[in-house]
Scaffold this motif. Structure first.
Motif, mmCIF file in Angstrom:
data_model
loop_
_atom_site.group_PDB
_atom_site.id
_atom_site.type_symbol
_atom_site.label_atom_id
_atom_site.label_comp_id
_atom_site.label_asym_id
_atom_site.label_seq_id
_atom_site.Cartn_x
_atom_site.Cartn_y
_atom_site.Cartn_z
ATOM 1 N N LEU A 187 -9.776 -35.027 5.408
ATOM 2 C CA LEU A 187 -8.709 -34.002 5.976
ATOM 3 C C LEU A 187 -8.757 -32.724 4.984
ATOM 4 C CD1 LEU A 187 -5.908 -36.345 7.186
ATOM 5 C CD2 LEU A 187 -8.106 -35.482 8.526
ATOM 6 N N GLU A 188 -8.409 -31.619 5.521
ATOM 7 C CA GLU A 188 -8.251 -30.392 4.733
ATOM 8 C C GLU A 188 -7.163 -30.804 3.694
ATOM 9 O OE1 GLU A 188 -7.082 -26.881 6.701
ATOM 10 O OE2 GLU A 188 -8.728 -27.144 8.270
ATOM 11 N N ARG A 189 -6.165 -31.284 3.793
ATOM 12 C CA ARG A 189 -4.739 -31.737 3.136
ATOM 13 C C ARG A 189 -4.462 -33.187 3.693
ATOM 14 N NH1 ARG A 189 -0.820 -27.758 3.033
ATOM 15 N NH2 ARG A 189 -1.516 -26.867 4.741
ATOM 16 N N ALA A 190 -3.998 -34.087 2.919
ATOM 17 C CA ALA A 190 -3.552 -35.340 3.602
ATOM 18 C C ALA A 190 -2.347 -35.253 4.152
ATOM 19 C CB ALA A 190 -3.028 -36.259 2.201
ATOM 20 N N VAL A 191 -2.102 -36.133 5.401
ATOM 21 C CA VAL A 191 -1.043 -36.165 6.255
ATOM 22 C C VAL A 191 0.139 -36.753 5.301
ATOM 23 C CG1 VAL A 191 -0.038 -36.965 8.320
ATOM 24 C CG2 VAL A 191 -2.413 -36.256 8.286
ATOM 25 N N ALA A 192 1.279 -35.964 5.557
ATOM 26 C CA ALA A 192 2.483 -36.717 4.785
ATOM 27 C C ALA A 192 2.928 -37.773 5.361
ATOM 28 C CB ALA A 192 3.793 -35.522 4.671
ATOM 29 N N LEU A 193 3.986 -38.597 4.933
ATOM 30 C CA LEU A 193 4.481 -39.767 5.316
ATOM 31 C C LEU A 193 5.076 -39.794 6.568
ATOM 32 C CD1 LEU A 193 4.713 -43.003 4.329
ATOM 33 C CD2 LEU A 193 7.167 -42.010 3.526
ATOM 34 N N ASP A 194 5.793 -38.542 6.928
ATOM 35 C CA ASP A 194 6.353 -38.551 8.055
ATOM 36 C C ASP A 194 5.257 -38.439 9.202
ATOM 37 O OD1 ASP A 194 5.147 -36.147 8.317
ATOM 38 O OD2 ASP A 194 7.005 -34.867 7.735
ATOM 39 N N GLY A 195 4.028 -38.398 8.979
ATOM 40 C CA GLY A 195 2.828 -38.365 10.132
ATOM 41 C C GLY A 195 2.671 -37.142 11.031
ATOM 42 N N LYS A 196 3.638 -36.205 10.432
ATOM 43 C CA LYS A 196 3.534 -34.740 10.959
ATOM 44 C C LYS A 196 2.921 -33.668 10.327
ATOM 45 C CE LYS A 196 7.278 -36.030 14.128
ATOM 46 N NZ LYS A 196 8.774 -35.827 14.750
ATOM 47 N N SER A 197 3.725 -33.558 8.913
ATOM 48 C CA SER A 197 3.292 -32.447 7.958
ATOM 49 C C SER A 197 2.011 -32.877 7.257
ATOM 50 C CB SER A 197 4.569 -31.957 7.258
ATOM 51 O OG SER A 197 5.129 -33.178 6.664
ATOM 52 N N MET A 198 1.642 -31.910 6.111
ATOM 53 C CA MET A 198 0.771 -32.059 5.354
ATOM 54 C C MET A 198 1.218 -31.815 4.034
ATOM 55 S SD MET A 198 -2.208 -29.840 7.417
ATOM 56 C CE MET A 198 -3.576 -30.604 6.525
ATOM 57 N N ILE A 199 0.584 -32.381 3.243
ATOM 58 C CA ILE A 199 1.077 -32.533 1.894
ATOM 59 C C ILE A 199 0.293 -31.250 1.033
ATOM 60 C CG2 ILE A 199 1.547 -34.893 1.521
ATOM 61 C CD1 ILE A 199 -1.059 -35.141 -0.233
#
Length: 591
Positions: free
Chosen positions: A330-342
């Motif tokens: 991925l471009e940037r990892a998916v955050a813990l909320d499953g929606k946003s990106m870190i």
């Protein structure tokens, strides 16, 4: 009878006064320092006298070659002084004092003289030459108290071979005029000079072979002086690797012991490319961090267990997939909320043990601390090691495995982070085609070989991604890891707003600065850069070919990447990629 006693006394006294080999080496070193001081004084006089540009440039080249005669011992015993004499022309931030120190030495002077000398720079040039002269006097004084040993001399000779491979023929310390090849010849001459000291009245079975290799190397450098066309693959495999092996064998035959110290590049390594040449334990820092099979097995289990996350839904393996060399694609990892990106791209965990700092902003120095930072980060795992330890204690299998891994069997924060780090350290074992090629166990295609020569030459990749680790851990001592300012764009083709290391240090020179990562297994770790902006290696090469952010027109005065275009042809770009694909470890090709 008295005369006989006196004669015997004089013979015994003379025998006692006979110089040791390392004393002879030290005398040569001191003499070469004196010569270097004289060369720099002549250069300074030429500038003061307004000599012609050609004279000033010629005397600079002579002075820098003279430095190459003292480099081996100077870099070995007096690295801080040596850095002030021949370090990179880039400011350095001293984190303890929170001070930015301007660069000084030959590389700063080189930029003032080449490619053209402007007399408007005379005052600045004389000031820099004054600083250089003072540092050389400092070198002379400090070196007077340096106590060499034969073991250290041989160790220094092999490290100088490694320095030629990694910093010499790559152009690292002659970035403007690329005078690296003639200077490599001087370095070989110095090794030869010191080596010959040990051949006096000594029988070494491979001495002729070593001297023949040195002669072969000097001749090859003389007859192949074009920096861009130089065949580094041939030179390393046919000259420098056999030379370091030969020096190792001679040391053994002379009965000179190896040093008993643990360091990143093992003292027992006969070449820079030996299997297991690097010691992950030496990078870990503390005796109780020592990796064991039991810790690795426990760490692997923890790595794949969501028990470490705050909501028991995510493990380390959620973002580090084995089939992608422990990245996530991925471009940037998916955050813990499953929606946003870190904020940043997920880095590979393969071969990362061989560096001195971790995370793109270099904010921690040990893998154990990296593990804690990820687990506690509210956007990544939002976990608590204390709570995880309580949950793990209820699992009978974990209780058994902790008992095997740690003497007291305690399940605590230290045990969790150390087991995780031990597993990650176990992922640092090279077995790529490149490694086998350098060990004479595989052959390169013409494009792969041409790509390596570009990587270590014209394309300048190896001046930041140092051979053989291909990360920013600086050879040949491998005791610090560098970061660079590249000027990476975002999706909108503007300078990416991530300030990188600046957030940690608040030093202006660190704005947009990011750790130089390994490019081992790079064909599996797309997308690339800290923000994942580039999907292909072709795009990455085009970015560098244009001169980074400055080449793209960004206002970035502190960019450390040279802004000059590389002028790579389409064929050369393909060859670079062909080489980079040889860096894929075979274990991933099998999987």
């Amino acid at each position: 009878m008295k005369k006989i006693y006196c004669l015997l006394f004089l013979i015994a006294f003379a025998a006692c006064q006979k110089k040791s080999k390392h004393q002879e080496v030290n005398e040569i070193f001191q003499s070469d320092i004196t010569l270097l001081i004289e060369k720099v004084a002549k250069l300074k006089y030429s500038v003061q006298a307004d000599s012609t540009e050609a004279q000033i440039q010629r005397q600079f080249l002579e002075a820098h070659k003279s430095y190459k005669k003292v480099e081996m011992i100077s870099e070995y015993y007096l690295p801080e002084v040596s850095k002030s004499i021949n370090g990179p022309a880039i400011p350095e931030f001293e984190e303890n004092d929170k001070v930015t120190v301007p660069p000084e030495g030959f590389q700063v002077i080189e930029e003032l003289i080449f490619p053209e000398y402007n007399k408007k720079s005379k005052k600045e040039l004389l000031q820099e030459l004054g600083i250089l002269s003072a540092n050389l006097i400092r070198l002379e004084k400090v070196s007077n108290s340096t106590e060499l040993t034969d073991a250290h001399v041989f160790d220094a000779m092999r490290l100088e071979v490694y320095r030629i491979i990694t910093l010499g023929i790559t152009g690292f310390d002659s970035p403007v005029i690329l005078n690296s090849l003639p200077e490599a010849s001087v370095a070989l001459e110095t090794i030869e000079k010191y080596y010959n000291v040990y051949l006096e009245n000594e029988s070494v079975s491979n001495s002729k072979a070593v001297l023949d290799i040195l002669e072969k190397g000097k001749k090859y450098l003389k007859t192949n002086s074009n920096f861009n066309a130089f065949d580094r693959a041939y030179f390393i495999k046919e000259v420098l690797n056999p030379l370091s092996k030969g020096l190792f064998k001679s040391q053994t035959e002379l009965g000179i012991p190896l040093l008993k110290e643990q360091r990143g590049l093992k003292v027992t390594a006969q070449t820079l490319f030996d299997a297991a040449a690097f010691d992950a334990e030496a990078f870990s820092g503390f005796p109780d961090y020592k990796t064991t099979p039991e810790k690795i097995a426990l760490g692997k289990k923890l790595f794949n267990d969501p028990v470490l996350s705050g909501n028991n839904t995510r493990s380390c393996a959620s973002c580090h997939h084995v089939d992608k060399a422990f990245t996530d694609g991925l471009e940037r990892a998916v955050a813990l909320d499953g929606k946003s990106m870190i904020q940043r791209n997920t880095p590979t965990l393969t071969n990362i043990a061989f560096q001195r700092v971790f995370f793109a902003d270099s904010r921690v120095s040990y893998l154990e601390d990296q593990a804690i930072a990820v687990i506690r980060n509210e956007n990544e795992m939002h976990g608590s090691l204390e709570k995880s330890a309580l949950a793990i204690k209820k699992n009978h299998e974990y209780v058994k495995e902790f008992a095997k891994a740690f003497p007291k069997g305690e399940i605590n924060e230290f045990g969790i982070k150390n087991a995780l780090a031990s597993y990650i350290r176990s992922l640092s074992q090279y077995d790529s085609k490149f490694d086998q090629y350098m060990q004479n166990k595989a052959t390169f295609t013409p494009d792969e070989k041409a790509g390596f020569n570009l990587f270590a030459g014209k394309a300048k990749c190896a001046t930041c991604h140092f051979i053989p680790l291909t990360n920013g851990t600086v050879p040949p001592n491998f005791n610090r890891s560098e970061s660079e300012i590249l000027g990476v764009p975002n999706k909108n083709k503007k300078l990416d707003g991530d300030l990188g290391k600046f957030v940690i240090t608040q030093a202006a020179i660190h704005k947009y600065s990011f750790k130089t990562p390994t490019i081992r297994n790079i064909e599996l770790t797309a997308p690339y850069m800290h923000n994942g902006v580039y999907k292909t290696l072709e795009e990455v090469i085009d970015f560098y070919n244009e001169g980074g952010g400055l080449g793209l027109g960004f206002n970035l005065p502190n960019q450390t990447l040279p802004e000059d275009k590389l002028n790579l042809t389409d064929q050369e770009k393909k060859q670079l990629i062909a080489f980079m694909k040889t860096l894929t470890d075979k274990k991933y090709l099998r999987e």
